[in-house]
Design a protein around this motif. Structure first.
Motif, PDB file in Angstrom:
ATOM      1  N   GLY A 319      56.936  64.283  40.390  1.00  0.00           N
ATOM      2  CA  GLY A 319      58.382  64.299  40.578  1.00  0.00           C
ATOM      3  C   GLY A 319      58.850  63.646  41.863  1.00  0.00           C
ATOM      4  O   GLY A 319      60.005  63.812  42.259  1.00  0.00           O
ATOM      5  N   VAL A 320      57.974  62.895  42.542  1.00  0.00           N
ATOM      6  CA  VAL A 320      58.381  62.177  43.751  1.00  0.00           C
ATOM      7  C   VAL A 320      59.050  60.873  43.353  1.00  0.00           C
ATOM      8  O   VAL A 320      58.931  60.408  42.210  1.00  0.00           O
ATOM      9  CB  VAL A 320      57.165  61.904  44.655  1.00  0.00           C
ATOM     10  N   THR A 321      59.761  60.258  44.292  1.00  0.00           N
ATOM     11  CA  THR A 321      60.382  58.968  44.030  1.00  0.00           C
ATOM     12  C   THR A 321      59.336  57.862  44.137  1.00  0.00           C
ATOM     13  O   THR A 321      58.632  57.773  45.145  1.00  0.00           O
ATOM     14  CB  THR A 321      61.515  58.696  45.036  1.00  0.00           C
ATOM     15  N   VAL A 322      59.236  57.044  43.109  1.00  0.00           N
ATOM     16  CA  VAL A 322      58.274  55.948  43.093  1.00  0.00           C
ATOM     17  C   VAL A 322      59.024  54.622  43.118  1.00  0.00           C
ATOM     18  O   VAL A 322      59.893  54.368  42.274  1.00  0.00           O
ATOM     19  CB  VAL A 322      57.362  56.013  41.853  1.00  0.00           C
ATOM     20  N   VAL A 323      58.693  53.791  44.091  1.00  0.00           N
ATOM     21  CA  VAL A 323      59.263  52.454  44.205  1.00  0.00           C
ATOM     22  C   VAL A 323      58.182  51.458  43.808  1.00  0.00           C
ATOM     23  O   VAL A 323      57.120  51.409  44.428  1.00  0.00           O
ATOM     24  CB  VAL A 323      59.740  52.164  45.637  1.00  0.00           C
ATOM     25  N   GLY A 324      58.438  50.671  42.777  1.00  0.00           N
ATOM     26  CA  GLY A 324      57.429  49.755  42.280  1.00  0.00           C
ATOM     27  C   GLY A 324      56.754  50.312  41.045  1.00  0.00           C
ATOM     28  O   GLY A 324      57.138  51.350  40.499  1.00  0.00           O
ATOM     29  N   ASP A 325      55.708  49.640  40.614  1.00  0.00           N
ATOM     30  CA  ASP A 325      55.019  49.979  39.367  1.00  0.00           C
ATOM     31  C   ASP A 325      53.670  50.606  39.683  1.00  0.00           C
ATOM     32  O   ASP A 325      52.777  49.972  40.253  1.00  0.00           O
ATOM     33  CB  ASP A 325      54.822  48.698  38.548  1.00  0.00           C
ATOM     34  N   LEU A 326      53.487  51.867  39.319  1.00  0.00           N
ATOM     35  CA  LEU A 326      52.236  52.558  39.588  1.00  0.00           C
ATOM     36  C   LEU A 326      51.040  51.901  38.896  1.00  0.00           C
ATOM     37  O   LEU A 326      49.896  52.104  39.307  1.00  0.00           O
ATOM     38  CB  LEU A 326      52.333  54.025  39.175  1.00  0.00           C
ATOM     39  N   ALA A 327      51.287  51.139  37.855  1.00  0.00           N
ATOM     40  CA  ALA A 327      50.178  50.431  37.204  1.00  0.00           C
ATOM     41  C   ALA A 327      49.528  49.414  38.136  1.00  0.00           C
ATOM     42  O   ALA A 327      48.365  49.058  37.958  1.00  0.00           O
ATOM     43  CB  ALA A 327      50.673  49.738  35.931  1.00  0.00           C
ATOM     44  N   ASN A 328      50.272  48.961  39.166  1.00  0.00           N
ATOM     45  CA  ASN A 328      49.691  48.042  40.131  1.00  0.00           C
ATOM     46  C   ASN A 328      48.615  48.708  40.983  1.00  0.00           C
ATOM     47  O   ASN A 328      47.820  48.019  41.628  1.00  0.00           O
ATOM     48  CB  ASN A 328      50.781  47.474  41.050  1.00  0.00           C
ATOM     49  N   VAL A 329      48.575  50.020  40.981  1.00  0.00           N
ATOM     50  CA  VAL A 329      47.592  50.735  41.781  1.00  0.00           C
ATOM     51  C   VAL A 329      46.184  50.482  41.253  1.00  0.00           C
ATOM     52  O   VAL A 329      45.224  50.444  42.019  1.00  0.00           O
ATOM     53  CB  VAL A 329      47.905  52.244  41.809  1.00  0.00           C
ATOM     54  N   TYR A 330      46.033  50.300  39.944  1.00  0.00           N
ATOM     55  CA  TYR A 330      44.688  50.204  39.374  1.00  0.00           C
ATOM     56  C   TYR A 330      44.396  48.888  38.660  1.00  0.00           C
ATOM     57  O   TYR A 330      43.325  48.706  38.082  1.00  0.00           O
ATOM     58  CB  TYR A 330      44.431  51.367  38.403  1.00  0.00           C
ATOM     59  N   ALA A 331      45.327  47.940  38.702  1.00  0.00           N
ATOM     60  CA  ALA A 331      45.098  46.662  38.015  1.00  0.00           C
ATOM     61  C   ALA A 331      43.906  45.926  38.618  1.00  0.00           C
ATOM     62  O   ALA A 331      43.737  45.874  39.838  1.00  0.00           O
ATOM     63  CB  ALA A 331      46.352  45.799  38.107  1.00  0.00           C
ATOM     64  N   LEU A 332      43.063  45.355  37.749  1.00  0.00           N
ATOM     65  CA  LEU A 332      41.918  44.588  38.219  1.00  0.00           C
ATOM     66  C   LEU A 332      42.357  43.206  38.702  1.00  0.00           C
ATOM     67  O   LEU A 332      43.225  42.581  38.076  1.00  0.00           O
ATOM     68  CB  LEU A 332      40.880  44.419  37.106  1.00  0.00           C
ATOM     69  N   PRO A 333      41.784  42.708  39.786  1.00  0.00           N
ATOM     70  CA  PRO A 333      42.119  41.354  40.253  1.00  0.00           C
ATOM     71  C   PRO A 333      41.777  40.320  39.189  1.00  0.00           C
ATOM     72  O   PRO A 333      40.790  40.455  38.462  1.00  0.00           O
ATOM     73  CB  PRO A 333      41.235  41.177  41.492  1.00  0.00           C
ATOM     74  N   HIS A 334      42.570  39.278  39.101  1.00  0.00           N
ATOM     75  CA  HIS A 334      42.343  38.241  38.094  1.00  0.00           C
ATOM     76  C   HIS A 334      41.028  37.510  38.317  1.00  0.00           C
ATOM     77  O   HIS A 334      40.378  37.071  37.368  1.00  0.00           O
ATOM     78  CB  HIS A 334      43.499  37.236  38.100  1.00  0.00           C
ATOM     79  N   ASP A 335      40.617  37.379  39.587  1.00  0.00           N
ATOM     80  CA  ASP A 335      39.388  36.654  39.879  1.00  0.00           C
ATOM     81  C   ASP A 335      38.246  37.609  40.199  1.00  0.00           C
ATOM     82  O   ASP A 335      37.382  37.329  41.010  1.00  0.00           O
ATOM     83  CB  ASP A 335      39.595  35.689  41.049  1.00  0.00           C
ATOM     84  N   SER A 336      38.242  38.766  39.542  1.00  0.00           N
ATOM     85  CA  SER A 336      37.276  39.811  39.876  1.00  0.00           C
ATOM     86  C   SER A 336      35.839  39.431  39.565  1.00  0.00           C
ATOM     87  O   SER A 336      34.906  40.105  40.004  1.00  0.00           O
ATOM     88  CB  SER A 336      37.628  41.105  39.126  1.00  0.00           C
ATOM     89  N   GLY A 337      35.625  38.376  38.800  1.00  0.00           N
ATOM     90  CA  GLY A 337      34.250  38.012  38.474  1.00  0.00           C
ATOM     91  C   GLY A 337      33.635  36.992  39.421  1.00  0.00           C
ATOM     92  O   GLY A 337      32.467  36.662  39.304  1.00  0.00           O
ATOM     93  N   VAL A 338      34.421  36.474  40.381  1.00  0.00           N
ATOM     94  CA  VAL A 338      33.947  35.420  41.265  1.00  0.00           C
ATOM     95  C   VAL A 338      33.334  36.033  42.517  1.00  0.00           C
ATOM     96  O   VAL A 338      33.967  36.805  43.228  1.00  0.00           O
ATOM     97  CB  VAL A 338      35.100  34.474  41.667  1.00  0.00           C
TER      98      VAL A 338
END
Length: 436
Positions: A319-338
């Motif tokens: 119930g806290v105020t969230v600014v931005g998208d919490l999904a960004n907390v766990y998104a994998l980097p696009h170049d994670s295999g390099v």
């Protein structure tokens, strides 16, 4: 991994009430250094807008350590470092109490991990309403950044060794328990929500696609004009930029020799290596665009993402105020295999920059020692800056300016680099042998 649709706060944030305190508690490596240096640089301008940034340093670390009864840094040899005196916390509280008319902004990234008892004391000691703000970054990408921070404090493990310790519990004499505390996002947010109420907690989720989100959120919470913090014009050190792979390998190789020095103490390591050589590197060097970044193995990125997703779901439910998208907390980097192999060759300019940083730190140390000696008059500009800027003045621009004025007999930048280059050839040979 499916990306959940979290509630995202897009409207302009309401400012905290006048005469209340905005307590920025962290998390580490989430833009904290940049916002702190911005506030410190713009301290007079903040006051003109009804916001006090207490103290004289770039953040409130001494108060944070004092109220938690903690020591700063490590020690090797005789004796333990003293606990930071409580006077630093009391001084902060006093300054807050003596300014009843302005909003107050307090910031240090270790407030987040303080125990519930320490948090309770913080809230009870501050004589007015407290609004807590978290800044949270993508957690998979945090791994390389966190490793770098430990390197700055003397770690000698490769990133692969370090990941095994902090993620898989590999045996280690210290174990880096602070990493577990600082990556436990939901527990930290839940703790502070219980202390001040969820309605008084804001979580700002950083977004690489919206670089202005961090400054904008603080400007809105403090009722500042849009674009206010951009006036600070921070350097690479003040923005706490990331190291490249070759820079990190160089620092680790140096650490492996330095920490073996008999009788080494934290103050010496901090003043000459961390705040000298390493910070000079981050402040003054602009890495080539093609210089490799640090990239952990994919297994570590995926494990961190999985844990971060669980934390994001729990934060959403608080119930806290969230600014931005919490999904960004766990998104994998696009170049994670390099991944890039360890560095085996160190460019001359990089080694020279590190050597020069240590050289300048030694000159500053000599200037400070002279303050109590017969050459005191020569260093009067430095003494004046020290008195006016306080115990943390060494990290401020004012101190840097005063040091430049005081050290009239110190070689110029060009001469300093020339002197440093005399040691580069042998240093490079040693680094090539030690970097793995």
């Amino acid at each position: 991994m499916t990306k959940e649709q979290f509630t995202e706060t897009r409207p302009k944030l309401a400012p905290i009430p006048p005469e209340s305190v905005l307590l920025h508690v962290g998390m580490p490596k989430s833009g904290t250094t940049a916002i702190q240096f911005s506030a410190a640089k713009l301290r007079p301008e903040l006051l003109q807008h009804g916001v006090r940034y207490p103290g004289t340093g770039h953040n409130h670390s001494l108060a944070s350590f004092a109220v938690a009864r903690k020591r700063r840094g490590w020690q090797s040899g005789a004796g333990r470092l003293p606990i930071v005196p409580m006077e630093h916390w009391n001084s902060l509280v006093t300054e807050i109490s003596e300014d009843p008319g302005n909003r107050i902004f307090v910031s240090h990234e270790y407030f987040a991990e303080r125990s519930i008892d320490v948090g309770s004391k913080i809230v009870s000691d501050i004589p007015r309403g407290v609004h807590v703000v978290f800044t949270i970054r993508n957690q998979p990408s945090l791994l390389s950044s966190a490793w770098q921070e430990y390197l700055k404090s003397g770690a000698t493990e490769t990133i692969d060794e370090w990941l095994e310790i902090v993620l898989n519990g590999a045996p280690h004499k210290h174990g880096y328990p602070s990493f577990a505390r600082r990556s436990n996002l939901s527990e930290n947010v839940s703790k502070w929500a219980a202390l001040v109420g969820p309605e008084n907690v804001t979580v700002v989720v950083l977004d690489k696609k919206d670089r202005g989100l961090l400054n904008r959120s603080f400007e809105q919470l403090l009722a500042l004009p849009q674009g206010f913090f951009e006036r600070a014009k921070l350097s690479g050190r003040q923005e706490n930029r990331s190291m490249t792979r070759i820079e990190a390998d160089l620092v680790r190789a140096a650490n492996s020799r330095i920490v073996e020095t008999p009788g080494l103490d934290w103050a010496t390591f901090r003043d000459f290596h961390k705040f000298g050589a390493v910070f000079s590197l981050l402040r003054d060097r602009v890495p080539p665009k093609d210089e490799s970044r640090i990239m952990p193995d994919r297994w570590a990125l995926e494990l961190m993402a999985q844990r971060a997703r669980e934390h994001a779901l729990q934060i959403e439910s608080l119930g806290v105020t969230v600014v931005g998208d919490l999904a960004n907390v766990y998104a994998l980097p696009h170049d994670s295999g390099v991944r890039q192999p360890p560095t085996t060759n160190v460019p001359i300019d990089l080694a020279a920059q590190v050597e020069f940083g240590a050289f300048v730190a030694a000159q500053k140390w000599r200037a400070k020692q002279a303050l109590s000696g017969k050459d005191f008059a020569r260093f009067e500009p430095l003494a004046t800056a020290t008195r006016s800027a306080g115990s943390q003045a060494a990290s401020t621009d004012e101190m840097q300016i005063a040091l430049t004025q005081a050290l009239g007999g110190v070689p110029t930048l060009a001469l300093g680099r020339y002197l440093a280059s005399r040691a580069v050839r042998s240093a490079t040979r040693r680094l090539r042998r030690r970097v793995r």
